[in-house]
Design a protein around this motif. Structure first.
Motif, PDB file in Angstrom:
ATOM      1  N   ASP A 148       0.812  -1.215   0.000  1.00 50.87           N
ATOM      2  CA  ASP A 148       0.000   0.000   0.000  1.00 50.87           C
ATOM      3  C   ASP A 148       0.850   1.271   0.000  1.00 50.87           C
ATOM      4  OD1 ASP A 148      -2.429  -1.447   0.115  1.00 50.87           O
ATOM      5  OD2 ASP A 148      -2.230  -1.636   2.296  1.00 50.87           O
ATOM      6  N   GLU A 149       2.173   1.122   0.109  1.00 53.76           N
ATOM      7  CA  GLU A 149       3.085   2.265   0.185  1.00 53.76           C
ATOM      8  C   GLU A 149       2.704   3.212   1.325  1.00 53.76           C
ATOM      9  OE1 GLU A 149       3.511   4.101  -3.682  1.00 53.76           O
ATOM     10  OE2 GLU A 149       4.458   2.304  -4.503  1.00 53.76           O
ATOM     11  N   SER A 150       2.272   2.619   2.448  1.00 52.58           N
ATOM     12  CA  SER A 150       1.844   3.415   3.601  1.00 52.58           C
ATOM     13  C   SER A 150       3.001   3.771   4.533  1.00 52.58           C
ATOM     14  CB  SER A 150       0.779   2.648   4.390  1.00 52.58           C
ATOM     15  OG  SER A 150       1.330   1.459   4.933  1.00 52.58           O
ATOM     16  N   ALA A 151       4.188   3.268   4.222  1.00 49.34           N
ATOM     17  CA  ALA A 151       5.382   3.503   5.044  1.00 49.34           C
ATOM     18  C   ALA A 151       6.594   3.218   4.170  1.00 49.34           C
ATOM     19  CB  ALA A 151       5.358   2.576   6.264  1.00 49.34           C
ATOM     20  N   PRO A 152       7.780   3.593   4.632  1.00 48.92           N
ATOM     21  CA  PRO A 152       8.985   3.260   3.860  1.00 48.92           C
ATOM     22  C   PRO A 152       9.093   1.750   3.669  1.00 48.92           C
ATOM     23  CG  PRO A 152       9.501   4.812   5.625  1.00 48.92           C
ATOM     24  CD  PRO A 152       8.093   4.353   5.856  1.00 48.92           C
ATOM     25  N   ASP A 153       9.692   1.350   2.547  1.00 48.18           N
ATOM     26  CA  ASP A 153       9.902  -0.084   2.351  1.00 48.18           C
ATOM     27  C   ASP A 153      11.272  -0.470   2.918  1.00 48.18           C
ATOM     28  OD1 ASP A 153      12.010   0.033   0.387  1.00 48.18           O
ATOM     29  OD2 ASP A 153      10.577   0.102  -1.257  1.00 48.18           O
ATOM     30  N   PRO A 154      11.557  -1.748   3.033  1.00 45.74           N
ATOM     31  CA  PRO A 154      12.835  -2.161   3.621  1.00 45.74           C
ATOM     32  C   PRO A 154      14.063  -1.569   2.922  1.00 45.74           C
ATOM     33  CG  PRO A 154      11.333  -4.000   3.621  1.00 45.74           C
ATOM     34  CD  PRO A 154      10.668  -2.899   2.833  1.00 45.74           C
ATOM     35  N   HIS A 155      14.000  -1.404   1.605  1.00 46.44           N
ATOM     36  CA  HIS A 155      15.122  -0.771   0.902  1.00 46.44           C
ATOM     37  C   HIS A 155      15.316   0.664   1.395  1.00 46.44           C
ATOM     38  CE1 HIS A 155      14.518  -4.087  -1.939  1.00 46.44           C
ATOM     39  NE2 HIS A 155      15.791  -3.886  -2.278  1.00 46.44           N
ATOM     40  N   ASP A 156      14.219   1.361   1.653  1.00 42.43           N
ATOM     41  CA  ASP A 156      14.313   2.732   2.162  1.00 42.43           C
ATOM     42  C   ASP A 156      15.056   2.759   3.496  1.00 42.43           C
ATOM     43  OD1 ASP A 156      12.794   3.693  -0.019  1.00 42.43           O
ATOM     44  OD2 ASP A 156      10.914   3.486   1.088  1.00 42.43           O
ATOM     45  N   TYR A 157      14.745   1.816   4.374  1.00 46.03           N
ATOM     46  CA  TYR A 157      15.423   1.769   5.672  1.00 46.03           C
ATOM     47  C   TYR A 157      16.912   1.449   5.510  1.00 46.03           C
ATOM     48  CZ  TYR A 157      11.146   2.295   8.381  1.00 46.03           C
ATOM     49  OH  TYR A 157      10.007   2.792   8.953  1.00 46.03           O
ATOM     50  N   PHE A 158      17.231   0.584   4.572  1.00 46.92           N
ATOM     51  CA  PHE A 158      18.629   0.257   4.285  1.00 46.92           C
ATOM     52  C   PHE A 158      19.377   1.514   3.857  1.00 46.92           C
ATOM     53  CE2 PHE A 158      21.885  -1.365   1.272  1.00 46.92           C
ATOM     54  CZ  PHE A 158      22.501  -2.333   2.050  1.00 46.92           C
ATOM     55  N   ASP A 159      18.818   2.224   2.888  1.00 49.85           N
ATOM     56  CA  ASP A 159      19.431   3.449   2.377  1.00 49.85           C
ATOM     57  C   ASP A 159      19.468   4.531   3.460  1.00 49.85           C
ATOM     58  OD1 ASP A 159      19.194   1.873   0.100  1.00 49.85           O
ATOM     59  OD2 ASP A 159      17.807   3.219  -0.928  1.00 49.85           O
ATOM     60  N   MET A 160      18.388   4.620   4.237  1.00 46.58           N
ATOM     61  CA  MET A 160      18.275   5.597   5.320  1.00 46.58           C
ATOM     62  C   MET A 160      19.366   5.376   6.371  1.00 46.58           C
ATOM     63  SD  MET A 160      14.828   6.148   7.662  1.00 46.58           S
ATOM     64  CE  MET A 160      13.844   5.519   6.314  1.00 46.58           C
ATOM     65  N   ALA A 161      19.653   4.121   6.668  1.00 43.48           N
ATOM     66  CA  ALA A 161      20.694   3.804   7.656  1.00 43.48           C
ATOM     67  C   ALA A 161      22.038   4.371   7.212  1.00 43.48           C
ATOM     68  CB  ALA A 161      20.790   2.292   7.856  1.00 43.48           C
ATOM     69  N   LEU A 162      22.332   4.263   5.918  1.00 42.36           N
ATOM     70  CA  LEU A 162      23.587   4.796   5.407  1.00 42.36           C
ATOM     71  C   LEU A 162      23.632   6.313   5.551  1.00 42.36           C
ATOM     72  CD1 LEU A 162      26.303   4.354   3.970  1.00 42.36           C
ATOM     73  CD2 LEU A 162      25.055   4.607   1.804  1.00 42.36           C
ATOM     74  N   GLY A 163      22.585   6.992   5.134  1.00 48.81           N
ATOM     75  CA  GLY A 163      22.555   8.452   5.218  1.00 48.81           C
ATOM     76  C   GLY A 163      22.654   8.950   6.646  1.00 48.81           C
ATOM     77  N   ALA A 164      21.902   8.334   7.538  1.00 48.23           N
ATOM     78  CA  ALA A 164      21.917   8.760   8.941  1.00 48.23           C
ATOM     79  C   ALA A 164      23.285   8.522   9.567  1.00 48.23           C
ATOM     80  CB  ALA A 164      20.839   8.024   9.732  1.00 48.23           C
TER      81      ALA A 164
END
Length: 138
Positions: free
Chosen positions: A36-52
């Protein structure tokens, strides 16, 4: 620390993520695979971890050096077209705000590239063991 991922209901792909002492997070899948694209997908969290991690690492270094770093902006763009062939490309753009000279900005970029998540993604061998949990009450 244990992270627990729990299905929200039996119809959607949305998952609730419980992490000790933090508000719940959620993950969902893209619409193209039935989410439903109601939240980030697992790839987003992976990429987000790198940026943070890059931002945190740069700020820690600047703090230790007493440099006038006011803010860090990290933009992570992914190219996952070749993921099925073992190639997942992330392009990272960093902006360091504050009264810094070029040498300081260059050094912060070098330091950000040494963050633990960057190293984990590029240099480490990650071992993952999956198992069936025992049924509760059994």
């Amino acid at each position: 620390m244990t992270i627990t991922v729990i299905s929200v209901d039996d119809h959607s792909l949305r998952q609730r993520i419980d992490i000790e002492d933090f508000d719940d997070l959620f993950a969902d899948a893209p619409a193209i695979v039935g989410g439903d694209e109601s939240a980030p997908d697992p790839h987003d969290y992976f990429d987000m971890a790198l940026g943070a991690c890059k931002a945190i690492t740069a700020r820690m270094y600047a703090r230790r050096k007493d440099w006038p770093l006011e803010a860090v902006r990290v933009e992570v763009s992914r190219d996952d077209r070749e993921e099925r062939h073992g190639r997942y490309t992330l392009e990272v753009s960093l902006t360091f705000e504050g009264d810094l000279d070029d040498a300081q900005r260059t050094r912060l970029l070098e330091i950000a590239d040494r963050c633990p998540i960057h190293r984990l993604m590029t240099d480490a061998t990650v071992a993952i063991t999956s198992r069936l949990a025992t049924a509760s009450g059994a």
